[in-house]
Design an enzyme around this catalytic site. Sequence first.
Site, mmCIF file in Angstrom:
data_model
loop_
_atom_site.group_PDB
_atom_site.id
_atom_site.type_symbol
_atom_site.label_atom_id
_atom_site.label_comp_id
_atom_site.label_asym_id
_atom_site.label_seq_id
_atom_site.Cartn_x
_atom_site.Cartn_y
_atom_site.Cartn_z
ATOM 1 N N ALA A 188 42.950 -7.007 -2.757
ATOM 2 C CA ALA A 188 43.961 -7.065 -3.807
ATOM 3 C C ALA A 188 45.350 -7.054 -3.198
ATOM 4 C CB ALA A 188 43.796 -5.870 -4.752
ATOM 5 N N PHE A 240 47.279 -9.986 -2.722
ATOM 6 C CA PHE A 240 47.718 -11.348 -2.403
ATOM 7 C C PHE A 240 47.905 -12.157 -3.680
ATOM 8 C CE2 PHE A 240 47.580 -15.700 -1.004
ATOM 9 C CZ PHE A 240 48.213 -15.672 0.227
ATOM 10 N N LYS A 283 48.158 -11.353 -7.307
ATOM 11 C CA LYS A 283 48.284 -10.261 -8.269
ATOM 12 C C LYS A 283 47.952 -10.685 -9.687
ATOM 13 C CE LYS A 283 51.822 -7.825 -5.579
ATOM 14 N NZ LYS A 283 51.026 -6.594 -5.369
ATOM 15 N N ASN A 313 54.874 -2.768 2.597
ATOM 16 C CA ASN A 313 55.228 -3.231 1.258
ATOM 17 C C ASN A 313 55.514 -2.051 0.343
ATOM 18 O OD1 ASN A 313 53.392 -3.063 -1.347
ATOM 19 N ND2 ASN A 313 52.008 -2.948 0.424
ATOM 20 N N ARG A 314 56.463 -2.261 -0.518
ATOM 21 C CA ARG A 314 56.706 -1.343 -1.631
ATOM 22 C C ARG A 314 56.900 -2.184 -2.896
ATOM 23 N NH1 ARG A 314 60.913 -0.351 1.968
ATOM 24 N NH2 ARG A 314 62.885 -1.415 1.512
ATOM 25 N N MET A 315 55.916 -3.060 -3.122
ATOM 26 C CA MET A 315 55.998 -4.012 -4.221
ATOM 27 C C MET A 315 56.085 -3.312 -5.569
ATOM 28 S SD MET A 315 55.949 -6.808 -2.470
ATOM 29 C CE MET A 315 55.703 -8.097 -3.687
ATOM 30 N N PHE A 365 53.429 -2.756 -7.820
ATOM 31 C CA PHE A 365 52.549 -3.336 -8.847
ATOM 32 C C PHE A 365 53.293 -4.338 -9.725
ATOM 33 C CE2 PHE A 365 49.558 0.646 -9.150
ATOM 34 C CZ PHE A 365 49.041 0.342 -7.916
ATOM 35 N N ASN A 400 42.487 1.659 -8.952
ATOM 36 C CA ASN A 400 43.405 1.910 -7.844
ATOM 37 C C ASN A 400 44.205 3.172 -8.142
ATOM 38 O OD1 ASN A 400 45.338 1.893 -5.837
ATOM 39 N ND2 ASN A 400 45.915 -0.245 -6.099
ATOM 40 N N SER A 412 47.773 3.576 -4.242
ATOM 41 C CA SER A 412 48.992 2.940 -3.755
ATOM 42 C C SER A 412 50.088 3.989 -3.606
ATOM 43 C CB SER A 412 49.468 1.858 -4.727
ATOM 44 O OG SER A 412 50.766 1.419 -4.377
ATOM 45 N N ASN A 470 53.203 3.340 -3.843
ATOM 46 C CA ASN A 470 54.435 2.767 -4.397
ATOM 47 C C ASN A 470 54.645 3.003 -5.891
ATOM 48 O OD1 ASN A 470 55.163 1.658 -1.855
ATOM 49 N ND2 ASN A 470 53.677 0.034 -2.176
ATOM 50 N N THR A 471 53.735 3.739 -6.520
ATOM 51 C CA THR A 471 53.919 4.160 -7.912
ATOM 52 C C THR A 471 53.984 5.676 -7.918
ATOM 53 O OG1 THR A 471 52.763 2.240 -8.842
ATOM 54 C CG2 THR A 471 52.911 4.207 -10.219
ATOM 55 N N LYS A 504 39.394 2.892 -5.366
ATOM 56 C CA LYS A 504 40.037 2.609 -4.084
ATOM 57 C C LYS A 504 40.851 3.822 -3.664
ATOM 58 C CE LYS A 504 42.638 -0.982 -1.638
ATOM 59 N NZ LYS A 504 43.160 -2.361 -1.733
ATOM 60 N N ASN A 526 43.222 1.893 1.123
ATOM 61 C CA ASN A 526 44.502 1.289 0.786
ATOM 62 C C ASN A 526 45.438 1.378 1.987
ATOM 63 O OD1 ASN A 526 46.693 0.281 -0.841
ATOM 64 N ND2 ASN A 526 45.751 1.221 -2.634
ATOM 65 N N GLY A 568 47.585 -3.648 7.986
ATOM 66 C CA GLY A 568 47.440 -4.421 9.197
ATOM 67 C C GLY A 568 46.797 -3.637 10.313
ATOM 68 N N GLY A 582 43.176 -3.116 8.509
ATOM 69 C CA GLY A 582 43.182 -3.479 9.922
ATOM 70 C C GLY A 582 42.087 -4.438 10.325
#
Length: 372
Positions: free
Chosen positions: A69, A71, A73, A118-120, A122, A181, A184, A186-187, A224, A253, A278, A307
């Site tokens: 998940a 790539f 969204k 990333n700190r997209m 969501f 999820n 993450s 970032n939320t 996740k 994650n 990565g 990774g």
Amino acid sequence: MSPYGLLFSGVLRRLDAERAHRLAFGLIRLAARVPGLRAVVRAAFAPAHPELRVTALGLDLPGPFGLAAGFDKNAVGVDGLAALGFDFVEIGTVTARPQPGNPLPRLFRLPRDRALVNRMGFNNDGSAAVAARLARTTGRRGVVVGVNIGKTKAVPESESVADYVASTERLARHADYLVVNVSSPNTPGLRDLQAAERLRPLLAAVRAAADRAVPERRVPLLVKIAPDLADEDIDAVADLAVEAGLDGIVATNTTIARDGLASDPAAVAAAGAGGLSGAPLRDRSLAVLRRLYARVGDRLTLVGVGGVETGDDVWERVLAGATLVQGYSGFIYAGPSWTRSVHRDLALRLAASPHTTLADAVGADARKEEAA
């Protein structure tokens, strides 16, 4: 250097990472829409390896290697991604309400580490729009599609369960499997939902919502988790997943850790907060997977991610207990031929092993340790 390597070094690396992603993904989507071109792409990048077929979550897949998940969204490029050879595609993370995500810039490369930060936040079109999009392809998709769901940022934590349930009710019918999820970074507050006392009612509510939405079949449900959990918390989530009747766990994650990076500290500092994915995540993600398998064995389907770059990495995850394996960051650095290389090398590893099928190899390392 490969043609993609030249493109990455000469063009994509010079662009803002999110802009480069949009450009590359746009080309993938375009290739899938041009009559005849999708078949050409599939022939070039996705040769069949029948020996890699697996059955997982009650689904038959052409192999164990899927796209994680993040790539895609919004489920806008599933056909193109399948043509590149991914055995399954997990879309999302999708939230109940549409949201723009965090301010730009929010995606950064660390090439020396073959990593991303990333700190997209969501960013996505919302579950109603994504469900409508998936509905138009249900029954004619040529690839297994999982749907990863998360919490809307604007929703207070006290309403988290209802938020996940809303997405489940809209998306379950169109998903081959669902992933909750809660990991993450970032939320705000999301990772707190991994605590067993908060995760238990959430998973029960999502399971019930999926069963109500799709009474004619059981939609597989996974959770996740983060790589930053303490070992005792990993055990607690594993026990809860079995108790709650989940079908699997996705491990893991992105991480908030920045240990052992080869990149210039100034570049790391410039990337700022967010989840690191990565190559640097490899060892910890693998350790979490091994711990989970030791705890649950074959009672759950384990999905290894974090990774993963090569066929050898996929093979290592299988031996550690993963039935399915996902990647993302490796795609950014290796380009469209990535899945072809992974499948080729994985097939060679299987052929050279004492195992006749991938299913035979799942958890083989753990079984050796027990026997010893």
